[in-house]
Write a protein that holds these residues in place. Structure first.
Motif, short mmCIF file in Angstrom:
data_model
loop_
_atom_site.label_atom_id
_atom_site.label_comp_id
_atom_site.label_asym_id
_atom_site.label_seq_id
_atom_site.Cartn_x
_atom_site.Cartn_y
_atom_site.Cartn_z
N PRO A 293 76.30 61.84 -4.19
CA PRO A 293 75.76 60.62 -5.03
C PRO A 293 74.81 61.20 -6.05
O PRO A 293 74.34 62.43 -6.01
CB PRO A 293 74.91 60.10 -3.81
CG PRO A 293 74.92 61.16 -2.65
CD PRO A 293 76.22 61.77 -2.86
N SER B 189 67.51 54.34 -6.04
CA SER B 189 69.19 53.93 -5.71
C SER B 189 70.00 55.22 -5.57
O SER B 189 70.04 56.01 -6.44
CB SER B 189 69.32 53.39 -6.82
OG SER B 189 70.73 52.84 -6.95
N CYS B 190 70.75 55.28 -4.68
CA CYS B 190 71.68 56.31 -4.23
C CYS B 190 72.89 55.95 -4.66
O CYS B 190 73.69 55.32 -3.80
CB CYS B 190 71.77 56.63 -2.70
SG CYS B 190 72.22 58.19 -2.04
N GLU B 191 73.50 56.35 -5.74
CA GLU B 191 74.88 55.98 -6.37
C GLU B 191 75.94 56.51 -6.17
O GLU B 191 75.99 57.71 -6.70
CB GLU B 191 74.49 55.47 -7.99
CG GLU B 191 73.37 54.41 -8.12
CD GLU B 191 73.27 53.92 -9.50
OE1 GLU B 191 74.09 54.38 -10.21
OE2 GLU B 191 72.25 53.13 -9.84
N HIS C 52 76.86 54.50 4.51
CA HIS C 52 75.37 54.36 4.84
C HIS C 52 74.66 55.60 4.14
O HIS C 52 74.93 56.48 3.74
CB HIS C 52 75.21 54.62 6.38
CG HIS C 52 75.78 53.45 7.29
ND1 HIS C 52 75.37 53.19 8.58
CD2 HIS C 52 76.66 52.46 6.96
CE1 HIS C 52 75.62 52.03 9.03
NE2 HIS C 52 76.79 51.76 7.89
N PHE C 53 73.32 55.33 4.04
CA PHE C 53 72.49 56.11 3.21
C PHE C 53 71.20 56.27 3.69
O PHE C 53 70.61 55.48 4.56
CB PHE C 53 72.34 55.26 1.79
CG PHE C 53 73.47 54.90 1.12
CD1 PHE C 53 74.18 55.63 0.03
CD2 PHE C 53 74.10 53.77 1.21
CE1 PHE C 53 75.14 55.56 -0.55
CE2 PHE C 53 75.33 53.36 0.60
CZ PHE C 53 75.81 54.19 -0.44
N SER D 95 72.25 49.75 3.07
CA SER D 95 71.82 49.51 1.43
C SER D 95 71.88 50.89 0.78
O SER D 95 71.12 51.91 1.09
CB SER D 95 70.64 48.79 1.54
OG SER D 95 70.02 48.61 0.12
N GLN D 96 72.21 50.85 -0.42
CA GLN D 96 72.00 52.16 -1.22
C GLN D 96 70.76 52.17 -2.00
O GLN D 96 70.51 52.98 -2.94
CB GLN D 96 73.32 52.38 -2.26
CG GLN D 96 73.24 51.17 -3.27
CD GLN D 96 74.63 51.42 -4.14
OE1 GLN D 96 75.71 51.05 -3.64
NE2 GLN D 96 74.80 52.21 -5.25
N CYS E 184 68.86 61.92 -1.82
CA CYS E 184 69.41 61.08 -0.73
C CYS E 184 70.52 61.51 -0.21
O CYS E 184 71.28 62.75 -1.03
CB CYS E 184 69.65 59.57 -1.43
SG CYS E 184 70.94 59.74 -2.82
N ALA F 103 74.55 60.10 1.29
CA ALA F 103 75.47 59.31 1.43
C ALA F 103 76.58 59.50 2.69
O ALA F 103 77.06 60.84 2.70
CB ALA F 103 76.39 58.77 0.19
N SER G 192 72.54 64.36 -2.69
CA SER G 192 72.48 64.08 -4.19
C SER G 192 71.49 65.15 -4.80
O SER G 192 71.15 66.20 -4.12
CB SER G 192 71.78 62.91 -4.35
OG SER G 192 70.27 62.77 -3.93
#
Length: 443
Positions: free
Chosen positions: A194, A212-214, A227-228, A244-245, A262, A264, A275
């Motif tokens: 991410p 935001s973990c994209e 999950h994040f 939620s990310q 973060c 994921a 990340s």
């Protein structure tokens, strides 16, 4: 006209967004290598499979046909792709139809975390192989005395490579060892590492911030739940994995500065990825609007009484150091460090020598500002007492004068009564009756 053009642009953007996802081809049975004479069913899954529409099939990069159904059957070697009305062109599926005596069958798509099943298969399934051996990059991976599939649970990216198998087939008179062709197997990433994104890397104290973990799952695994979790300086910001990310931080402070990242995680596959690290430095709000007030108001104080200096600021964040000064003196009178916009300093006993100009300063590590000076006068207690005595004498004199005027007024009223037109004839001064009003007339 302008509104119509805007709606058209929005419609095009929406259409482009809806077809940005690729269609996905599924095979049944799932093998990319089959024997000559066998068939495989290809099914095209679009972005919205429940919506009926036309499916376009491509064979070796040429449009093969368009069908109202999303499935076709084939027994030909080639590259197959599909597309629907609401999805982009799929990734290619390379199908091999073989006439070999022994083939190694592998699934079309394998992702990290999947259970990989390899099948060493003899033509027409007539002969039963023994001493089946599976190889990866020319080295033995597994060996079976009897025919068996080779299953590898929870494969990772390192399982990519060239696979083949061998088996011994016993004929009527002798045994023969056969080998399959090598198959290039690519284990795909379930989702990329991410990327942590922030609304700003230099937020201001007291303001909100969004993390935001994209990352994105492939179309073939869009049903997997990610999950994040978010971290700052190797400590989790919120305990537990969240669906939620996005993480909303309502208010951020200077102490929240640090290195953020973060993770994921695909829960069922137990695969998680970290990340990049983002350095976030929270800025303080500079100090502004400084003001110093005095109590008593106006800075006039009597010797021996206390003086209160109140320093306040209109804006500024963080721990603020207030200090109080007197013009002409280098050292500060005192200072206080508080998380506050207002502080006071008390001079408990004032002397005449304490008269002068005073001011205060405020510092939060970002800037340091000073207030305007306030003039303080200290009156002597003796002069103050004399002033009070003079004031009391003046009040007493004024009271005597007022009393004298009242007496004179009463005397004048009495004379008017005795000698006025309503007085009785022959009345002497000694028999005059003083009254505050006119006499009652007899009937």
């Amino acid at each position: 006209m302008l509104l119509w053009a805007l709606l058209l642009i929005l419609g095009l953007v929406s259409a482009q967004a809806s077809i940005s996802k690729k269609a996905v081809v599924h095979l049944s049975p799932p093998w990319t290598t089959i024997f000559k004479g066998e068939k495989v069913t290809l099914t095209c899954h679009g972005f919205n499979s429940s919506k009926p529409g036309t499916t376009w099939w491509y064979e070796n990069q040429q449009l093969r046909d368009s069908w109202s159904t999303n499935s076709i059957e084939t027994n030909q070697t080639g590259e197959y792709r599909c597309q629907t009305q609401d999805s982009a062109l799929s990734d290619p599926v390379n199908l091999v139809v073989s006439s070999d005596l022994l083939i190694l069958q592998v699934p079309y798509s394998v992702f990290e975390g999947d259970t990989l099943v390899l099948r060493c298969q003899g033509r027409d399934h007539v002969e039963t192989a023994t001493n089946v051996t599976y190889y990866k990059n020319g080295r033995i991976s597994s060996y079976f005395l009897k025919y068996s599939n080779f299953s590898i649970p929870r494969v990772g990216l390192s399982y990519s490579g060239k696979y083949h198998c061998t088996g011994v087939f016993r004929g009527t008179f002798f045994a023969q060892k056969r080998s399959s062709r090598k198959v290039n197997l690519q284990v795909q990433e379930l989702f990329p590492s991410p990327e942590l994104k922030t609304t700003t890397s230099h937020p201001t104290e007291g303001t909100p911030m969004t993390l935001s973990c994209e990352t994105q799952l492939p179309p073939q695994r869009s049903d997997i739940e990610l999950h994040f979790s978010f971290f700052r300086n190797n400590r989790v910001i919120m305990s537990g994995w969240k669906k939620s990310q996005v993480l909303q931080i309502p208010v951020i402070w200077r102490k929240d500065s640090g290195s953020y990242w973060c993770e994921a995680k695909a829960m069922t596959q137990n695969i998680w990825k970290q990340s990049n690290h983002v350095k976030i430095s929270v800025k303080r709000i500079p100090i502004s609007g400084i003001l110093m007030e005095t109590q008593p108001s106006g800075g006039q104080v009597t010797e021996g009484e206390k003086l209160v200096l109140i320093c306040s600021i209109a804006r500024g964040t963080g721990n603020i150091t207030f200090s109080w000064h007197r013009v002409g003196i280098k050292a500060s009178l005192g200072e206080k460090t508080r998380h506050s916009l207002k502080e006071k300093f008390v001079l408990s006993v004032m002397n005449e020598t304490d008269a002068g100009e005073y001011y205060c300063t405020a510092n939060n590590g970002i800037n340091n500002i000073s207030s305007l000076t306030a003039k303080v006068t200290v009156r002597s207690r003796d002069l103050s007492s004399q002033a009070n005595s003079s004031e009391n004498i003046g009040r007493l004199a004024l009271g005597l004068i007022v009393t004298q005027f009242i007496l004179i007024g009463l005397s004048a009223s009495a004379l008017l009564f005795c000698f006025g037109p309503w007085s009785k004839p022959g009345t002497s001064w000694g028999h005059c009756e003083f009254s505050s009003g006119p006499p009652q007339q007899s009937k």
